[in-house]
Design a protein around this motif. Structure first.
Motif, PDB file in Angstrom:
ATOM      1  N   HIS A 193     -99.121  -0.845  37.338  1.00 16.56           N
ATOM      2  CA  HIS A 193     -99.875  -1.741  38.297  1.00 16.56           C
ATOM      3  C   HIS A 193    -101.015  -2.361  37.451  1.00 16.56           C
ATOM      4  O   HIS A 193    -102.183  -2.420  37.657  1.00 16.56           O
ATOM      5  CB  HIS A 193    -100.280  -1.249  39.571  1.00 16.56           C
ATOM      6  N   CYS A 194    -100.258  -2.590  36.197  1.00 21.59           N
ATOM      7  CA  CYS A 194    -101.334  -3.235  35.084  1.00 21.59           C
ATOM      8  C   CYS A 194    -102.274  -4.387  35.903  1.00 21.59           C
ATOM      9  O   CYS A 194    -101.883  -5.231  36.481  1.00 21.59           O
ATOM     10  CB  CYS A 194    -100.436  -3.820  33.995  1.00 21.59           C
ATOM     11  N   PRO A 227     -99.710  -7.754  34.369  1.00 24.97           N
ATOM     12  CA  PRO A 227     -98.325  -7.278  34.185  1.00 24.97           C
ATOM     13  C   PRO A 227     -97.524  -8.222  33.534  1.00 24.97           C
ATOM     14  O   PRO A 227     -97.317  -9.501  33.724  1.00 24.97           O
ATOM     15  CB  PRO A 227     -98.071  -7.149  35.696  1.00 24.97           C
ATOM     16  N   TYR A 270     -93.711   0.445  29.334  1.00 20.71           N
ATOM     17  CA  TYR A 270     -93.582   1.654  29.985  1.00 20.71           C
ATOM     18  C   TYR A 270     -92.505   2.010  30.867  1.00 20.71           C
ATOM     19  O   TYR A 270     -92.381   3.082  31.368  1.00 20.71           O
ATOM     20  CB  TYR A 270     -94.895   1.789  31.179  1.00 20.71           C
ATOM     21  N   ALA A 308     -91.161   1.063  33.491  1.00 18.78           N
ATOM     22  CA  ALA A 308     -91.194   1.245  34.804  1.00 18.78           C
ATOM     23  C   ALA A 308     -90.199   0.289  35.738  1.00 18.78           C
ATOM     24  O   ALA A 308     -89.624   1.061  36.501  1.00 18.78           O
ATOM     25  CB  ALA A 308     -92.636   0.879  35.416  1.00 18.78           C
TER      26      ALA A 308
HETATM   27  S1  SF4 Z   1     -93.674  -2.955  35.790  1.00 20.92           S
HETATM   28 FE1  SF4 Z   1     -94.590  -2.453  33.623  1.00 20.92          FE
HETATM   29  S2  SF4 Z   1     -95.665  -4.398  33.204  1.00 20.92           S
HETATM   30 FE2  SF4 Z   1     -95.260  -4.410  35.380  1.00 20.92          FE
HETATM   31  S3  SF4 Z   1     -97.357  -3.391  36.536  1.00 20.92           S
HETATM   32 FE3  SF4 Z   1     -95.759  -1.778  36.215  1.00 20.92          FE
HETATM   33  S4  SF4 Z   1     -96.349  -0.779  34.340  1.00 20.92           S
HETATM   34 FE4  SF4 Z   1     -97.133  -2.889  34.128  1.00 20.92          FE
END
Ligand code: SF4
Ligand code: SF4
Lengths: 265, 188
Positions: B61-62, B65, B103, B105
């Protein structure tokens, strides 16, 4: 290893070939002395470029999980390179189509505008394929690779439409592009070896892949065979094969940063 | 910095039991092979001990993002509390977010042909509950906090084995694993 992304391989190579064709034709128009039949770019050349772009865009559709949403890809021009890529390639295609329909838009001033727009579209496309997740590609290298594809395919695609007087120049342009491509494709994996862990893993993936060496061999053979003052008919398939292979490796071999989580970066 | 919820991962407490990952799977029933929270073992080169250490990771949850930045159809939004939410109905499955996030994600759901990722269980948070992973951890190694206001002395943003990205500014914070102490017969 990542998936080959065949639709993207076809899309990027065809669209870059189209831009190379337009750029080479525009360059020959400027070099023309007026008596060599290049006051206007040949109509069939423009039709070929439009067809390549359209075919590439059609192939790209198959990359999407949901093709029906393709029109929505223009929704994030503020920040997404993919949206900007759609706009830039769409504008290039529209300009080329207009040039096909109207001779005035194939004069050298207009073809130069089309070539500049096309090269811009190639650079914008390269930003889409320079994602933060791939440290080896999150830089200017995709732009370099994509421009080289345009430079290699452009002369071979343009040659059938050029007057005899321009054939030797097309061969010279091809030889120069092949030599630069050979050197860059040989040097880049070695440079990756000196980067961080994930970059190094990417370099090792390339240097240990037999297909990478096959691609370099095809590049070298293309350079060795690109002799004489006229483009042989078999040159385009050979060049296309090595570019398609190179692009498939571009998608398959780079290592994603997340693969190495838990280990040094 | 605006309000920003982030996961706190205490790798000193984590025993690598994968309960957090299982809890996520129990709630969201992801397709086979798709994980939103992964427990990564630390490699020997950064934790060279008989005892193991682990990094339990999901979406960070950068603050900035890259998934949201690069999604061509704006399928991602960032809530007031900093949670990055993915709208799967809007997604067209281009894979841009999957390639972009360092990452790993976002994952591509092979059946839906759309991306998906950890939502920090925002529905549970809105109901005053902890995310399922946090709730399930038997040793209290996971928690969430507003990292814009929380006191996080002793917590780090980039532990060994975790990709650094200053541009994204990931919101997860970590406590480093304890180094084992050698106990000798004649120690007091
Ligand atoms: S998907 Fe990746 S870039 Fe997007 S908020 Fe999550 S960790 Fe950050
Ligand atoms: S896969 Fe979906 S969410 Fe990810 S960038 Fe493409 S459209 Fe956006």
């Amino acid at each position: 290893m990542n998936s080959m992304e065949l639709p993207l391989v076809i899309f990027t190579v065809l669209s870059q070939g189209a831009v190379g064709l337009v750029a080479l034709t525009a360059a020959r128009q400027w070099a023309s002395d007026g008596g060599s039949g290049m006051a206007q770019a040949p109509r069939t050349a423009w039709l070929t470029a439009v067809a390549l772009l359209a075919l590439g865009a059609f192939a790209a559709m198959f990359h999407l999980g949901h093709m029906g949403g393709a029109v929505r890809t223009l929704a994030n021009l503020e920040s997404a390179w993919l949206s900007r890529e759609g706009l830039a390639l769409g504008a290039t295609g529209a300009l080329l189509l207009a040039g096909y329909l109207s001779p005035g838009l194939r004069a050298r001033g207009a073809t130069t505008v089309a070539a500049v727009l096309g090269v811009t579209a190639v650079l914008v496309t390269s930003m889409t394929y320079a994602p933060a997740g791939f440290p080896a590609l999150n830089n200017a290298l995709p732009g370099v690779f994509f421009l080289l594809t345009a430079a290699v395919l452009g002369p071979a695609l343009a040659a059938p439409f050029l007057p005899d007087a321009h054939q030797p120049a097309a061969m010279r342009a091809l030889r120069a592009a092949l030599l630069v491509s050979l050197v860059i494709n040989l040097v880049v994996p070695c440079v990756w070896l000196s980067g961080g862990t994930v970059m190094r893993l990417t370099g090792e993936a390339f240097l240990t892949a037999p297909l990478y060496w096959l691609r370099l061999a095809l590049l070298g053979a293309s350079y060795a065979l690109a002799r004489g003052g006229r483009m042989p008919a078999w040159m385009l398939p050979l060049l296309a094969a090595q570019e398609l292979l190179g692009r498939a490796l571009f998608f398959m071999l780079p290592v994603h940063a997340s693969v190495n989580i838990g280990n040094p970066f | 910095m605006k309000k920003q919820l982030g996961f706190l991962v205490d790798t000193e407490k984590c025993i690598g039991c994968f309960t957090c990952a299982m809890a996520c799977k129990n709630v969201y029933h992801q397709q086979k092979g798709i994980v939103w929270r992964q427990v990564h073992p630390m490699g020997e080169s950064i934790y060279p001990h008989r005892e193991r250490a682990w990094l339990s990771l999901a979406c960070n949850h950068c603050e900035n993002p890259v998934c949201l930045e690069q999604c061509p159809v704006k399928a991602y939004t960032k809530r007031e509390d900093g949670i990055v939410v993915h709208d799967q109905d809007a997604c067209i499955g281009c894979g841009n977010c999957v390639r972009s996030c360092p990452y790993g994600a976002p994952r591509m759901n092979p059946v839906e042909k759309r991306a998906e990722k950890c939502s920090m269980c925002w529905q549970r948070i809105d109901a005053g509950l902890d995310p399922a992973c946090v709730h399930s951890c038997p040793v209290g190694a996971l928690s969430i906090a507003d990292i814009s206001t929380a006191r996080l002395d002793g917590w780090v943003q980039y532990p060994a084995g975790y990709p650094e990205s200053r541009r994204l500014n990931p919101s997860t914070r970590f406590k480093a694993p304890r180094q084992p102490r050698e106990v000798r017969r004649n120690d007091a």
